[in-house]
Design an enzyme around this catalytic site. Sequence first.
Site, mmCIF file in Angstrom:
data_model
loop_
_atom_site.group_PDB
_atom_site.id
_atom_site.type_symbol
_atom_site.label_atom_id
_atom_site.label_comp_id
_atom_site.label_asym_id
_atom_site.label_seq_id
_atom_site.Cartn_x
_atom_site.Cartn_y
_atom_site.Cartn_z
ATOM 1 N N ASP A 174 28.018 45.058 12.503
ATOM 2 C CA ASP A 174 29.214 44.235 12.263
ATOM 3 C C ASP A 174 29.416 43.120 13.294
ATOM 4 O O ASP A 174 30.310 42.301 13.159
ATOM 5 C CB ASP A 174 30.469 45.122 12.213
ATOM 6 N N TYR A 268 25.727 40.743 22.758
ATOM 7 C CA TYR A 268 24.967 41.838 23.383
ATOM 8 C C TYR A 268 23.854 41.346 24.301
ATOM 9 O O TYR A 268 23.318 42.126 25.092
ATOM 10 C CB TYR A 268 24.386 42.772 22.311
#
Length: 445
Positions: A174, A268
């Site tokens: 997501d 990330y």
Amino acid sequence: MDKKNKKFNVVIAGGGSTYTPGIVMMLLSNQDRFPLESLTLYDNDAERQAVLGEAIKILMHEQAPQIRYEYTVDPVVAFTGKDFCMAHIRVGKFAMREQDEKIPLRYGVVGQETCGPGGIAYGMRSITGMMEIIDYMDKYSPDGWILNYSNPASIVAEACRVMRPKARIINICDMPIATKTRMSYIVNKDPKDLDVRYFGLNHFGWWTSVTDELGNDLMPQIQDYVSKNGYLTPKAIEKQHMEPSWQATHRKAADLMKVDPRFLPNTYLKYYIFPDYVVEHSDPNYTRANEVMNGREKRIFGAARDIIAAGTAVNGGFEIDVHASFIVDLATAISYNTHEIMLCIVENKGAICNFDPTAMVEVPCVIGSRGAEPICQGYIPTFEKGMMEEQLAVERLVVEAYVEHSYQKLWQALTLSKTVPSATVAKKILDDLIVANKNYWPELH
Ligand code: NAD
Ligand code: G6P
Ligand code: MN
């Protein structure tokens, strides 16, 4: 059956997950376009399942009594006659996430749910749980699809490719959609109107193009904004990813952009590109697992208990979020063969032209009754390609280590991870992880 009149049978695996109520609420609000015949919750932890299962039973009775509903810990009941399994299991639960995060930090290494040694440890646990679910679906609902959120999605996807190549599973994340929603706020648009190009591995990718519904290039405006503010938006936009630790992650994208200003980074990447910064800003005694246990988990299970005590879900604490909309959109696109474009984790097959065709990559895909078919993203530059090749090798070594029960390969995986400084440190972390994971990992030789 006539597709137009079909109603779907869905099982949510990891029915005791903090995300289950949000997905159920989203399914209920989409009955006009994705109607349900039945909804089943399945978990292997009876206690967790019973709390959310009972609260959702009250909700279902009030909002959709026409939908057959049950919750269970019995795989035969759970997986028989299903069109879709929506999976979000956490093998080892938050207690093991805490270990994944805290063990590397003891050695000054990033402690994160899906990145570095913690992600590797979690991957070694998730493979067992996910293969079990694939086998249940294969046995009891061979024509059904598995839409999988269970992390670490990259390692799970690679394990699926190697160990269950015929499985009807699509692995998803997501984060790209959540970040795209942030981008849409930056340029004052609806997220659905943004058309993107993106390449990478899961939790390891870059946007190369963002245009609006008319094809106007939005990259310069978004790049300018993100290079100053990261993905922090002027007003709160989602319910997920809002705590201070997430805000810091959104903000750090500004620094990621300095390393390669041509693209827009996945948040990330901070764990790989700025691991020293991440460790400095981590509390080894209180990690994200603690935040989630004291935050989201308490909130969701508290809301469930309140609903049970009140005997009604009216004005209850369950809410929908972006996370839930993606999985429902995906199920709808497969069911009605809509050919919508969504980012999924799939076998490359040339989509990233100068990258291993068998790698599991995250790219825009056409979604239809054949599943997710990757769209060509062209050639990628040396910096990103180098990083991806290293990370892909890490993920492959983990799956090989799992299959072959190989200590050597798992040590190599940790050693190769960009988050780990040396083979010596890798070995120390690995030996601690083996002890902590003795009930979950295959025995390594
Ligand atoms: P959670 O611990 O609240 O829920 C996970 C549930 O899975 C637990 O109830 C647990 O008992 C159950 N479970 C564990 N092993 C199982 C098995 N073998 N079979 C059936 N059930 C099992 O965790 P959460 O925070 O709600 O997250 C759930 C999962 O979703 C995690 O894997 C998380 O990483 C993942 N997630 C992924 C994304 C993504 O972008 N891909 C986004 C959000 C969450
Ligand atoms: C994002 C990622 C998920 C990850 C989650 C962690 O949504 O895409 O893969 O599981 O963040 O969030 P948490 O709140 O559990 O730290
Ligand atoms: Mn993710």
